[in-house]
Design an enzyme around this catalytic site. Structure first.
Site, PDB file in Angstrom:
ATOM      1  N   HIS A 143      -0.954  -2.239  14.804  1.00  0.00           N
ATOM      2  CA  HIS A 143      -2.194  -1.677  14.278  1.00  0.00           C
ATOM      3  C   HIS A 143      -2.457  -2.177  12.864  1.00  0.00           C
ATOM      4  CE1 HIS A 143      -0.507   1.299  17.163  1.00  0.00           C
ATOM      5  NE2 HIS A 143      -1.748   1.327  17.590  1.00  0.00           N
ATOM      6  N   HIS A 176      -1.005   3.596   7.416  1.00  0.00           N
ATOM      7  CA  HIS A 176      -2.347   4.140   7.660  1.00  0.00           C
ATOM      8  C   HIS A 176      -2.760   5.159   6.596  1.00  0.00           C
ATOM      9  CE1 HIS A 176      -2.643   2.056  11.406  1.00  0.00           C
ATOM     10  NE2 HIS A 176      -1.665   2.729  11.980  1.00  0.00           N
TER      11      HIS A 176
END
Length: 341
Positions: free
Chosen positions: A195, A158
């Site tokens: 994710h 991320h």
């Protein structure tokens, strides 16, 4: 298969985590290391300590402005009257249009995408050793190992070139891919985390030399929300070099493996010289985030399918949170990958 890990990665111990407006215990806990090491050993892997590679491999994908920020922000934050024990910004820019705040609070908002990546006194050092674990695994593959596993904690996918987010500070998978480019003209990154790997996508979004492919829970109602949709295909010379395969919530082995087939087909079409697998184990049916429903045996089948690419492969740990099967899931993946080679 060799596993690369340094004990300094355990020192990062975030406390707070804001989710839907509520402060909760942070799920990215040091205990993850114990479960993952046990899973790695159960797969027959030997544990190796990485060297310290300095900032050079990190600076190959992260801006100097961002690295300087991470180096000093905790000390600067603590000098502010009434500051929290961890660096957690309360304001973020609506647009990043070139202006840059001078103060610690403003810079924290500028360089931290959300409240899930608190910075403590140990964070920078742990993040460096996490990145160096990825570099060491990459060096092993570049030296002839068919595959190597980097136990990276904190995780990385991320993190953008100049932004932390979602428990991530340095993008270990991107660092591995960039390092591989020293000997590989084309590198593919396959992200199988629950994710979307938004930071990895962002780093390579305009580049045709690194193909980014991600399977993940549909972000229309799931973190990271603003990235990971199927129409994101890259830009400029990177157009067509990014593939997102969002999955409906609670999708299990069958749906995941079907999407993985599409991912592998795209990777074959790219004809890469090497592969990075961003390995999230949080797609598991019993993971605390509860987004997808992959089983332990499903992770073995995922690994077997990826191994059929027959590429030099760096496996970089991303998500996968505390549950009884965390170590077993890693064992299943590493064993499945090695057994298929």
């Amino acid at each position: 298969m060799k596993t690369f890990y340094a004990e300094e990665q355990r020192r990062h111990d975030p406390k707070a985590f804001l989710s839907t407006g509520m402060q909760k215990p942070n799920p990215e806990q040091p205990e993850r290391v114990e479960r993952l090491l046990a899973g790695s050993r159960a797969a027959g892997s030997t544990i190796h300590r990485p060297a310290s590679y300095g900032l050079t491999p990190i600076a190959a994908v992260h801006t100097p402005e961002y690295i300087e920020f991470l180096t000093h922000i905790f000390e600067r934050w603590q000098r502010m009257e009434g500051a929290s024990a961890e660096v957690i910004p309360n304001v973020h820019p609506f647009a990043r249009n070139g202006s840059y705040p001078a103060g610690a609070a403003g810079q924290a908002g500028y360089h931290m995408a959300d409240t899930a990546c608190p910075i403590s006194a140990e964070t920078f050092d742990s993040a460096c050793w996490s990145a160096w674990s990825a570099v060491a695994a990459t060096e092993a593959v570049m030296s002839g190992e068919p595959a190597a596993y980097a136990l990276c904690r904190p995780p990385g996918h991320h993190a953008f070139a100049d932004v932390a987010g979602g428990f991530c500070f340095f993008n270990n998978s991107a660092i591995a891919a960039q390092r591989l480019r020293a000997t590989a003209s084309r590198v593919a990154i396959l992200d199988v985390d629950l994710h979307h790997g938004n930071g990895t996508q962002g780093i390579f979004y305009a580049r045709p030399d690194v193909l980014t492919v991600s399977l993940h829970a549909d972000p229309s109602r799931f973190y990271p929300f603003f990235w990971g949709h199927a129409d994101e295909r890259g830009e400029a010379t990177g157009l067509g070099y990014n593939l997102n395969l969002p999955l409906a919530r609670k999708s299990g082995d069958t749906e995941f493996l079907e999407a993985l087939g599409h991912a592998i087909s795209r990777i074959r079409a790219f004809t890469p010289d090497a592969l990075v697998v961003a390995l999230g184990l949080d797609a598991f049916e019993g993971d605390p985030f509860g987004g997808l429903s992959v089983t332990t045996s499903g992770f073995a089948r995922i690994a077997e399918a990826i191994a059929q690419l027959r590429l030099p492969t760096v496996i970089v740990q991303e998500g996968g949170y505390l549950c009884d099967a965390l170590g077993d899931n890693l064992t299943a993946f590493l064993t499945g990958f090695s057994g298929a080679n």
